[in-house]
Write a protein that holds these residues in place. Structure first.
Motif: not given
Length: 398
Positions: A283-294
């Motif tokens: 999930a940490a990988y996915l959250g870093a890829v998504i990064a809603p606020l850059d």
């Protein structure tokens, strides 16, 4: 009366679990073996019976079983601060590695880098196939549970998406309650956790409030952060059977809306097999890829916290009531049925999208088969298989 145990400090707990977080390869079942060796045999924090009972409870609940066991061990040893120290120390190493991989994956655009990512995706296919086989042997050992798993495949195929997965788990739980009941009334009472019923009720209320409130918040304000909070919390709340089962839930949560590409998703999942610690740090990988606020680091932290939160809250809610719940044959039957349904869900996702989206030719098939044989016959560690298939994938462009 429970036997008296020497209280420890959060620092002691953090050091013990940090070493395990750095060295515990092999997935949740291997993690439970490491915990037993460290805390039952070497440190003697608890008895063999208490440890077995704690593992049984965590297998009953949604969430990552090995992380839940570690959290409970920290709670027993040093209270709430010990629980937080255990979770943080065991999770941090792999979470950092997965976040760094997310930050560097975007730079892998050369042919060699593309081949490396292809190898990681093929490794994910091999690892999931091996997990399906192992879970089927353990969780579907008889005709009734095999039938429940087959029914789960049918439900997921016909309904599809997160609704189909939830319907399959509920169908499995109901089937297990009717078909897989056994008596465990003779189980001796134990008291393994210093936790009040009031605290358990508060944890349950908070977990349910988030489960209901986050979708309502998304409906009222569909901002990127609120959708992300809801997606990862819901994925963590619906996982039975360990980290591999989060794959279809996360795929539905982040790939289908277009937040993460299928290629990036599978590459990250393959990389998660090569790091120690809990698989939920994917999930940490996915959250870093998504990064809603850059902000990749903030995205990684939020996704990581939200996917673990429901399982830990439900554990806190169940601990004060475990002596009574563990005697209910209907409850045990429901969990057996839900676990069998999980095998069916994982088998369905192994075919679509993993196999159909990744294995496109004879070379890819050979690499997946090599990884499967290394895992199942040679008993090679998952991290070594991932490295071998990543190297093989890097050679595919040539």
């Amino acid at each position: 009366m429970p036997e008296q145990r020497t209280a420890g400090s959060p620092g002691e707990v953090f050091k013990a679990f940090l070493m395990l977080g750095l060295t515990s390869f092999g997935g949740p079942i291997a993690h439970l073996g490491y915990f037993r060796s460290e805390f039952v045999e070497r440190r003697r924090w608890l008895t063999e019976r208490d440890y077995a009972d704690l593992v049984a409870l965590c297998q009953f609940l949604p969430g990552p079983a090995s992380s839940q066991v570690g959290f409970a061990l920290g709670l027993m040893r040093a209270g709430c601060r010990g629980a937080a120290a255990a979770w943080l120390a065991f999770t941090l190493p792999s979470a950092v590695l997965m976040t760094l991989f997310a930050l560097g994956a975007a730079r892998l655009d050369a042919p060699l880098g593309e081949g490396l990512l292809e190898g990681l995706k093929l490794a994910a296919v091999a690892v999931v196939a091996h997990a399906v086989l192992g879970m089927a042997r353990t969780l579907c050992p008889d005709r009734r549970r095999s039938a429940i798993a087959l029914a789960a495949v049918a439900v997921v195929t016909l309904v599809g998406g997160p609704l189909g997965q939830l319907a399959a788990i509920l169908t499995g739980a109901l089937g297990g309650m009717l078909l897989c009941r056994t008596s465990s009334a003779s189980a001796p009472p134990i008291a393994i956790m210093p936790l009040s019923r009031r605290a358990g009720h508060a944890a349950l209320a908070f977990a349910l409030a988030l489960f209901v409130g986050l979708p309502l918040l998304v409906w009222l304000e569909a901002a990127p952060w609120t959708r992300m909070l809801d997606a990862f919390y819901r994925a963590g709340a619906l996982v039975f059977g360990g980290g591999h089962v989060a794959l279809p839930l996360l795929e539905s949560a982040v790939v289908q809306p277009g937040w993460v590409s299928q290629e990036a998703f599978l590459a990250g999942y393959g990389a998660a097999q090569a790091v120690p610690g809990p698989l939920f740090t994917f999930a940490a990988y996915l959250g870093a890829v998504i990064a809603p606020l850059d902000d990749p680091l903030l995205g990684a932290g939020v996704a990581l916290g939200m996917i673990f939160l429901p399982g830990l809250l439900l554990l806190l809610a169940a601990l004060p009531h475990w002596n009574r719940l563990r005697r209910l044959s209907g409850m045990q039957g429901s969990i057996r049925g839900a676990n069998a349904a999980v095998v069916g869900i994982l088998g369905a996702v192994l075919y679509q999208p993993l196999w159909t989206g990744t294995v496109q030719g004879s070379a890819e098939f050979l690499l997946v088969l090599t990884g499967f044989v290394l895992l199942g016959v040679w008993k090679a560690p998952a991290w070594l298989v991932v490295l071998i298939l990543a190297a093989g994938g890097a050679l595919l462009p040539a």
